[in-house]
Write a protein that holds these residues in place. Structure first.
Motif, PDB file in Angstrom:
ATOM      1  N   ASN B  84      35.380  30.025  57.617  1.00  0.00           N
ATOM      2  CA  ASN B  84      36.636  30.475  57.002  1.00  0.00           C
ATOM      3  C   ASN B  84      37.438  31.343  57.956  1.00  0.00           C
ATOM      4  O   ASN B  84      38.670  31.259  58.008  1.00  0.00           O
ATOM      5  CB  ASN B  84      36.356  31.281  55.727  1.00  0.00           C
ATOM      6  CG  ASN B  84      35.745  30.424  54.644  1.00  0.00           C
ATOM      7  OD1 ASN B  84      35.838  29.206  54.698  1.00  0.00           O
ATOM      8  ND2 ASN B  84      35.101  31.056  53.694  1.00  0.00           N
ATOM      9  N   TYR B  85      36.737  32.176  58.710  1.00  0.00           N
ATOM     10  CA  TYR B  85      37.406  33.026  59.698  1.00  0.00           C
ATOM     11  C   TYR B  85      38.143  32.159  60.718  1.00  0.00           C
ATOM     12  O   TYR B  85      39.340  32.380  61.007  1.00  0.00           O
ATOM     13  CB  TYR B  85      36.357  33.912  60.382  1.00  0.00           C
ATOM     14  CG  TYR B  85      36.755  34.434  61.732  1.00  0.00           C
ATOM     15  CD1 TYR B  85      37.820  35.316  61.871  1.00  0.00           C
ATOM     16  CD2 TYR B  85      36.066  34.047  62.885  1.00  0.00           C
ATOM     17  CE1 TYR B  85      38.184  35.786  63.127  1.00  0.00           C
ATOM     18  CE2 TYR B  85      36.434  34.503  64.125  1.00  0.00           C
ATOM     19  CZ  TYR B  85      37.496  35.371  64.245  1.00  0.00           C
ATOM     20  OH  TYR B  85      37.871  35.834  65.483  1.00  0.00           O
ATOM     21  N   VAL B  86      37.453  31.156  61.245  1.00  0.00           N
ATOM     22  CA  VAL B  86      38.061  30.307  62.282  1.00  0.00           C
ATOM     23  C   VAL B  86      39.242  29.535  61.694  1.00  0.00           C
ATOM     24  O   VAL B  86      40.292  29.386  62.333  1.00  0.00           O
ATOM     25  CB  VAL B  86      37.012  29.344  62.890  1.00  0.00           C
ATOM     26  CG1 VAL B  86      37.643  28.454  63.948  1.00  0.00           C
ATOM     27  CG2 VAL B  86      35.852  30.119  63.493  1.00  0.00           C
ATOM     28  N   TRP B  87      39.095  29.073  60.465  1.00  0.00           N
ATOM     29  CA  TRP B  87      40.173  28.296  59.826  1.00  0.00           C
ATOM     30  C   TRP B  87      41.407  29.176  59.594  1.00  0.00           C
ATOM     31  O   TRP B  87      42.521  28.791  59.939  1.00  0.00           O
ATOM     32  CB  TRP B  87      39.662  27.740  58.490  1.00  0.00           C
ATOM     33  CG  TRP B  87      40.621  26.816  57.808  1.00  0.00           C
ATOM     34  CD1 TRP B  87      40.999  25.576  58.223  1.00  0.00           C
ATOM     35  CD2 TRP B  87      41.312  27.062  56.575  1.00  0.00           C
ATOM     36  NE1 TRP B  87      41.881  25.023  57.323  1.00  0.00           N
ATOM     37  CE2 TRP B  87      42.096  25.919  56.297  1.00  0.00           C
ATOM     38  CE3 TRP B  87      41.345  28.115  55.670  1.00  0.00           C
ATOM     39  CZ2 TRP B  87      42.891  25.810  55.163  1.00  0.00           C
ATOM     40  CZ3 TRP B  87      42.140  27.996  54.543  1.00  0.00           C
ATOM     41  CH2 TRP B  87      42.898  26.861  54.294  1.00  0.00           C
ATOM     42  N   TRP B  88      41.185  30.355  59.047  1.00  0.00           N
ATOM     43  CA  TRP B  88      42.323  31.233  58.755  1.00  0.00           C
ATOM     44  C   TRP B  88      43.002  31.700  60.042  1.00  0.00           C
ATOM     45  O   TRP B  88      44.235  31.761  60.118  1.00  0.00           O
ATOM     46  CB  TRP B  88      41.886  32.445  57.941  1.00  0.00           C
ATOM     47  CG  TRP B  88      41.912  32.252  56.459  1.00  0.00           C
ATOM     48  CD1 TRP B  88      40.854  32.371  55.600  1.00  0.00           C
ATOM     49  CD2 TRP B  88      43.041  31.904  55.639  1.00  0.00           C
ATOM     50  NE1 TRP B  88      41.258  32.126  54.312  1.00  0.00           N
ATOM     51  CE2 TRP B  88      42.600  31.838  54.307  1.00  0.00           C
ATOM     52  CE3 TRP B  88      44.384  31.633  55.912  1.00  0.00           C
ATOM     53  CZ2 TRP B  88      43.439  31.523  53.239  1.00  0.00           C
ATOM     54  CZ3 TRP B  88      45.234  31.315  54.846  1.00  0.00           C
ATOM     55  CH2 TRP B  88      44.759  31.264  53.540  1.00  0.00           C
ATOM     56  N   ILE B  89      42.188  32.039  61.037  1.00  0.00           N
ATOM     57  CA  ILE B  89      42.837  32.554  62.250  1.00  0.00           C
ATOM     58  C   ILE B  89      43.572  31.422  62.973  1.00  0.00           C
ATOM     59  O   ILE B  89      44.565  31.649  63.658  1.00  0.00           O
ATOM     60  CB  ILE B  89      41.852  33.313  63.163  1.00  0.00           C
ATOM     61  CG1 ILE B  89      42.645  34.267  64.051  1.00  0.00           C
ATOM     62  CG2 ILE B  89      41.014  32.409  64.034  1.00  0.00           C
ATOM     63  CD1 ILE B  89      41.922  35.486  64.491  1.00  0.00           C
ATOM     64  N   GLY B  90      43.098  30.199  62.775  1.00  0.00           N
ATOM     65  CA  GLY B  90      43.819  29.043  63.332  1.00  0.00           C
ATOM     66  C   GLY B  90      45.205  28.946  62.720  1.00  0.00           C
ATOM     67  O   GLY B  90      46.210  28.795  63.413  1.00  0.00           O
ATOM     68  N   ILE B  91      45.262  29.049  61.411  1.00  0.00           N
ATOM     69  CA  ILE B  91      46.561  29.003  60.721  1.00  0.00           C
ATOM     70  C   ILE B  91      47.409  30.195  61.176  1.00  0.00           C
ATOM     71  O   ILE B  91      48.596  30.074  61.450  1.00  0.00           O
ATOM     72  CB  ILE B  91      46.351  29.009  59.195  1.00  0.00           C
ATOM     73  CG1 ILE B  91      45.707  27.691  58.765  1.00  0.00           C
ATOM     74  CG2 ILE B  91      47.666  29.217  58.453  1.00  0.00           C
ATOM     75  CD1 ILE B  91      45.227  27.677  57.338  1.00  0.00           C
TER      76      ILE B  91
END
Lengths: 169, 456
Positions: B84-91
């Protein structure tokens, strides 16, 4: 504030034309305001200080972070798989991030100083016309020392295409 | 939406109905100043707040009881929190990257999308920052990652990827706030000058810092905005490269790949643009912004999504090729596991979402179809989330030692926390849309002026 002629323009073309003609006829421009930046605004002041502020504060921030990482590594030595303590490659990572942050902070402070921000009230706000610059109009104010020059200034502004002109005493 | 074709009147980024500079101001400010929030708004507000509350409860429960509430196990130690961290920071990375990159490449059409893309960054990075702290297990000690003169003479471990993440998130979030603010100052002045109520005038006036729109102020603000954009592009690339290095700096099969940092940066742009397309569609419809967010914008964004999908496809192919070329048993086993292991349906779904779905955008008509745009954007967001969780699940479920092979399954608490961050993100956006202009007015005015020139 001495006497001035102020005008509103609904388009940048007449505004630029009026500014150019005013300078050609030796009128002193007291102020130019607009709803978006124009190329002719580039003559207003040297803004290299902004770039220097960003660069210097950024480099100082990065150097400080690198120094902190180096110092703390020796202050609390931790043997990680026999690797050397001075792993400068990894110190570059937070230093790079910090460069951007401190550069931005330095730049914003320089913006406040150079653009005269944080000054919540300014004489220009006494002119009702200036408020239109944040909405839909370009505003030009010319200095007029005499009644004749005020008339000439108003005529010039109207000829250039101003939709509103006024002399402010 | 009408398909985008280069119009005869020479204008494509604003509609002919937007005639004057004042029209731009009215279009953007009217929903804030003149119109009350409707029933749909309040329904979305309450629903997102309720979902955020469920997430907050799950987070509170996790802090009180511990990570045993999650699906993480002794092999798959990262699980949902890191995915979730990687996904959110990607956005989150995409907003500032889109805005700064388009500013530096003089893409004037950014004017209509950059403001809410930057706001998206702020909210998404805030959501991302929650997860590494949660994943620590002992969240109350998270401040140990910051260097401070502790009585135990303890300092951060600079060789740890966790410390890199701490600096990446902190610096990027604060930088993005400043970048957002510098671009917002002129519009705050417009809000100050148009607000009727004294309280709001004071509020906007305080943050406008006395902006008048004078020649000198414009000159200085424009210079700084560009200087910050120059800093932003490498910053964004470094932030997501660091996230890629969290994986690539390890020794695990499927992670130890030099392609990871650029692959993560493109992935961030990909998911971020998908989110921007969705937000643009919602704002355009709900706030009546059709005049300044046109089919040409969606056409351009769909092309970028298509290009990113092609690069992502090449990245997946390079992963398979690297395994085959190296002949490393663990890498080959991992690729085999991706297609035939316990998670294969998710892997195929990920490929369908990230590789296949955006190919629809080869058809010009589909690049401006609302249904296709919504469908593909949602597919990309889902696909990128699946990619993040699969990177973690597949490698950690298999690894090198068969004694550690263990599958992963998420719990209700895992899903509740993810849903909670989604709810909080939507809620923050709803508040933003009622308090600040969602489009940059001064840049859109400039865009309109250029388009009128071309028209004349």
């Amino acid at each position: 504030m001495s006497r001035l002629a102020i005008a509103l323009f609904d388009d940048e073309g007449p505004f630029v034309r009026a500014s150019t003609r005013a300078l050609a006829r030796d009128f002193r421009i007291l102020g130019q305001w607009g709803p978006y930046p124009l190329e002719i605004f580039e003559d207003h002041g040297d803004t290299r200080a902004i770039v220097w502020a960003v660069a210097i504060t950024g480099i100082l921030g990065a150097a400080a972070m690198f120094a902190l990482a180096t110092f703390s590594t020796y202050a609390y030595p931790f043997d990680s798989g026999g690797r050397p303590l001075f792993t400068w490659q990894t110190f570059l990572i937070p230093s790079t991030e910090f460069l951007a942050l401190t550069g931005a902070i330095g730049g914003v402070i320089a913006l406040f100083i150079k653009a005269g921000l944080t000054r919540l009230h300014h004489r220009a706000f006494d002119l009702a016309e200036v408020e239109r610059a944040s909405r839909d109009s370009f505003v030009l104010a010319l200095a007029c020392d005499t009644g004749d020059s005020a008339n000439a200034a108003v005529a010039l502004l109207a000829e250039a295409g101003a939709f509103h002109t006024r002399v402010v005493e | 939406m009408k398909p985008h074709t280069r119009p005869e009147h020479g204008r494509q980024w604003t509609l002919p109905s937007v005639r004057t500079l004042g029209d731009v101001t009215e279009i953007v400010l009217a929903p804030l100043m003149d119109r009350k929030a409707g029933r749909n708004y309040w329904f979305a507000f309450a629903a997102s707040l309720a979902i955020a509350a469920v997430g907050a409860t799950a987070i509170g429960w996790s802090i009180a009881v511990g990570p045993g509430l999650w699906g993480n196990n002794t092999s798959v130690v990262w699980g949902f929190p890191i995915a979730n961290y990687v996904w959110w920071i990607g956005i989150g990375n995409a907003g500032t990257l889109i805005s700064s990159l388009l500013l530096l490449t003089r893409q004037d059409w950014r004017a209509s999308i950059n403001r809410f893309a930057e706001a998206m960054t702020l909210f998404a990075v805030s959501m991302a920052g929650i997860f590494p702290i949660l994943h620590l297990g002992r969240q109350t000690y998270f401040y140990w990652m910051a260097p401070y003169p502790s009585t135990m003479t303890l300092w951060p471990q600079w060789r740890s990827a966790l410390v890199w993440d701490f600096w990446a998130i902190l610096c990027y979030l604060l930088f993005s706030v400043l970048f957002f603010y510098v671009g917002l100052i002129p519009d705050l002045a417009a809000l100050r000058d148009r607000s009727g109520k004294l309280g709001w005038r004071r509020f906007y006036g305080f943050f406008a810092m006395g902006w008048q729109g004078s020649a000198r102020q414009w000159r200085t603000q424009e210079r700084l905005h560009k200087a910050l954009a120059v800093l932003a592009v490498p910053l964004v690339c470094s932030v997501h490269s660091i996230v890629g290095l969290d994986f690539a700096a390890s020794m695990m099969p499927g992670w130890i790949e030099s392609v990871f940092p650029p692959y993560f940066v493109v992935g961030a742009l990909f998911s971020g643009f998908a989110m921007v397309v969705l937000i643009a569609l919602v704002l355009r419809w709900s706030m009546g912004l059709e005049g300044i967010i046109t089919s040409a914008h969606f056409d351009a964004m769909a092309k970028i999504l298509l290009a990113a999908a092609i690069i992502m496809s090449a990245s997946y192919a390079s992963e398979w090729f690297s395994a085959a070329w190296s002949g490393e048993a663990a890498d080959l086993a991992l690729v085999r596991f991706e297609f035939t292991g316990a998670y294969w349906p998710l892997y195929i779904a990920m490929l369908a979402c990230n590789v296949a779905a955006p190919q629809l955008f080869w058809v010009p008509r589909l690049r401006t179809s609302v249904r296709v745009l919504v469908g593909v954007s949602l597919a990309v967001l889902l696909g990128m989330w699946l990619e993040r969780i699969l990177i973690i699940m597949e490698t950690l479920s298999t690894g090198y030692d068969p004694g550690f092979f263990r599958l992963y399954s998420a719990t209700f608490v895992d899903f509740a926390i993810l849903a909670g961050t989604l709810g909080a993100f939507v809620w923050l956006f709803l508040v933003f849309a009622r308090v600040l202009p969602v489009c940059s007015m001064y840049e859109t005015r400039k865009l309109l002026a250029r388009e009128r020139e071309n028209d004349a």
